[in-house]
Design an enzyme around this catalytic site. Structure first.
Site, PDB file in Angstrom:
ATOM      1  CD  GLU A 180      -3.804   7.472   5.426  1.00 40.91           C
ATOM      2  OE1 GLU A 180      -4.711   6.658   5.630  1.00 40.91           O
ATOM      3  OE2 GLU A 180      -2.737   7.479   6.088  1.00 40.91           O
ATOM      4  CD  GLU A 183      -2.757   1.052   2.593  1.00 39.31           C
ATOM      5  OE1 GLU A 183      -3.280  -0.044   2.881  1.00 39.31           O
ATOM      6  OE2 GLU A 183      -2.956   2.077   3.263  1.00 39.31           O
TER       7      GLU A 183
END
Ligand code: NAG
Ligand code: NAG
Ligand code: NAG
Ligand code: NAG
Ligand code: NAG
Ligand code: NAG
Ligand code: NAG
Ligand code: NAG
Ligand code: NAG
Ligand code: NAG
Ligand code: NAG
Length: 365
Positions: free
Chosen positions: A122, A118
């Site tokens: 964010e 991943e």
């Protein structure tokens, strides 16, 4: 903090999001179907509905505006998410994003592979001048110290260009024209935690500050989300994705999860095939392409026959759309002069099976 890890927990807890599980088939344990490749370089503008054979709304709803795609939390536990059906095997993902502002709200851009490698951007909604970068290898989230913190001015009111540049050797995070972080393969636990398998792309906004979350998550998200003070919206204007491999599919040849084990199956990807399809012109687009003279002629024709006929004209258009006659009339390449255009249009109009004439209709001429 892994967006999808916590979402998975959330899903388990409140049965919220079936689509947000880690992955449907983890190639570390199983033999999985090959991943569909992107296999090209393409830019998508999110100002109108995206091709749903290429992008999939996997949760809630997305609203398209002139500016881009709105990802909005308006009600408790909403979490709109868009996911690419294609995968890239190293490449560039350039996302132009405005984060959602508000404590307890997290906006994200995530590259996620089937075996849970991943790569993240964010935005934690209480801080509108920062973004976090993060990465995980094979879903290993045992350590919470991998996040990077980067300054971005007015991240909620201005679109910025958040670019991930990803190769087998290194991973870079860029904001606008500036390189803000580099991760070398070796530096990620000797490569063990280095994201290296084909990944799809996910955009989403998520109420990480929902009271159902763990205290740690709520704290990280900047406190509990206040749903009454919403809605909270993340906007994605456009995305450019460049897949560094060109092929049809990506196949895991063993369960190691190493990039060397990925086989690139040659051929044209279904995404490339879909992108190469010539979009079907709408009636409105054909109308827009007509010369001003032809348009004026049509307006005049409508004006001449008066309001009654105008409504009949609309009826005609609707009716004839089925038979494609007006479309044909508007589209005909043989119309090389405005005069011919008008003639054809009028004769087609008159010859049409348009028998339901309103009272007072007079043919044009
Ligand atoms: C799109 O997402 C829905 C919901 O997660 C899923 O059921 C469906 O299989 C997906 N479609 C494709 C083409 O991946
Ligand atoms: C798959 O394997 C990983 C590690 O190899 C393990 O952590 C995980 O629990 C396994 N998942 C399933 C569904 O067996
Ligand atoms: C990729 O596409 C963009 C436009 O979408 C273009 O500006 C760029 O030059 C292309 N890059 C390559 C390497 O083809
Ligand atoms: C979307 O944006 C692109 C690039 O600015 C533009 O070319 C296109 O016409 C826009 N489409 C719509 C439906 O607004
Ligand atoms: C999209 O989000 C913006 C806020 O960024 C908002 O002003 C606008 O009303 C939203 N539009 C739709 C259709 O959701
Ligand atoms: C927001 O994040 C940026 C980057 O980490 C940092 O420079 C800034 O001080 C933060 N602002 C607040 C209010 O926390
Ligand atoms: C997970 O990553 C941490 C470092 O972040 C490492 O100490 C740990 O050994 C890794 N676990 C596995 C199963 O590789
Ligand atoms: C976005 O940033 C990347 C990295 O700096 C750059 O290569 C790319 O040209 C930028 N895109 C635009 C549209 O400015
Ligand atoms: C939540 O937002 C509403 C509307 O802005 C406000 O009236 C209320 O005081 C807020 N609640 C809390 C706990 O901050
Ligand atoms: C997986 O495949 C790669 C490439 O063929 C090979 O180098 C590696 O040794 C294999 N690993 C395992 C555990 O079989
Ligand atoms: C890929 O598409 C091109 C043109 O559309 C075609 O010429 C070529 O044969 C296709 N390749 C394969 C492997 O199907």
């Amino acid at each position: 903090m892994s967006f999808f890890y916590v979402l998975a927990l959330l899903a388990a807890k409140v049965c919220l999001v079936t689509a947000q599980t880690y992955s449907n088939c983890n190639p570390l344990n199983k033999t999985c179907p090959a991943d569909q490749a992107l296999g090209t370089n393409h830019t998508w503008y999110f100002n109108s509905t995206v091709d749903d054979t290429i992008w999939n709304v996997t949760n809630d709803q997305i609203y398209y505006t002139d500016e881009g795609a709105n990802f909005t939390i308006a009600e408790k536990l909403q979490s709109p998410t868009l996911q690419s059906n294609f995968y890239i095997f190293f490449g560039i993902v350039e996302s132009h994003v405005k984060m959602a502002k508000g404590g307890g709200v997290v906006s994200s851009v995530v590259l996620e592979s089937d075996d849970l490698d991943e790569i993240d951007w964010e935005w934690v909604g209480y801080n509108t001048s920062g973004v976090q970068s993060n990465y995980y290898g094979k879903g290993n989230d045992s350590s919470w110290d991998r996040a990077g913190y980067h300054y971005v001015p007015n991240a909620d009111t201005e679109f910025h260009n958040y670019t991930t540049y990803w190769t087998a050797e290194k991973l870079e995070w860029w904001i606008d024209e500036e390189l803000v972080r580099t991760l070398n393969y070796e530096d990620a636990l000797g490569g063990k935690n280095y994201p290296q398998t084909p990944s799809n792309i996910r955009y989403g906004v998520w109420p990480a500050g929902d009271p159902s979350e763990s205290l740690g998550t709520i704290e990280w998200a900047g406190g509990e989300i206040n749903y009454t003070a919403g809605p909270y919206t993340m906007v994605v204007q456009k995305v450019r994705v460049h897949d560094f491999h060109s092929g049809k599919e990506y196949e895991y040849t063993n369960h190691s999860g190493s990039w060397e084990s990925i086989k690139v199956v040659a051929g044209n990807s279904t995404t490339v095939t879909e992108l190469n399809k010539v979009p079907k012109e709408t009636l409105a687009e054909k109308w827009a392409k007509l010369s001003t003279g032809a348009k004026t002629g049509i307006y005049v024709a409508i004006a001449v026959v008066g309001a009654g006929a105008a409504s009949a004209f609309i009826f005609f258009c609707l009716k004839q759309r089925k038979s494609g006659r007006l479309e044909h009339a508007l589209n005909d390449a043989k119309w090389d002069s405005e005069r011919t255009e008008m003639d054809n249009f009028q004769s087609e109009w008159k010859q049409s099976e348009w028998r339901h004439k309103p009272r007072g209709y007079q043919p044009v001429n």
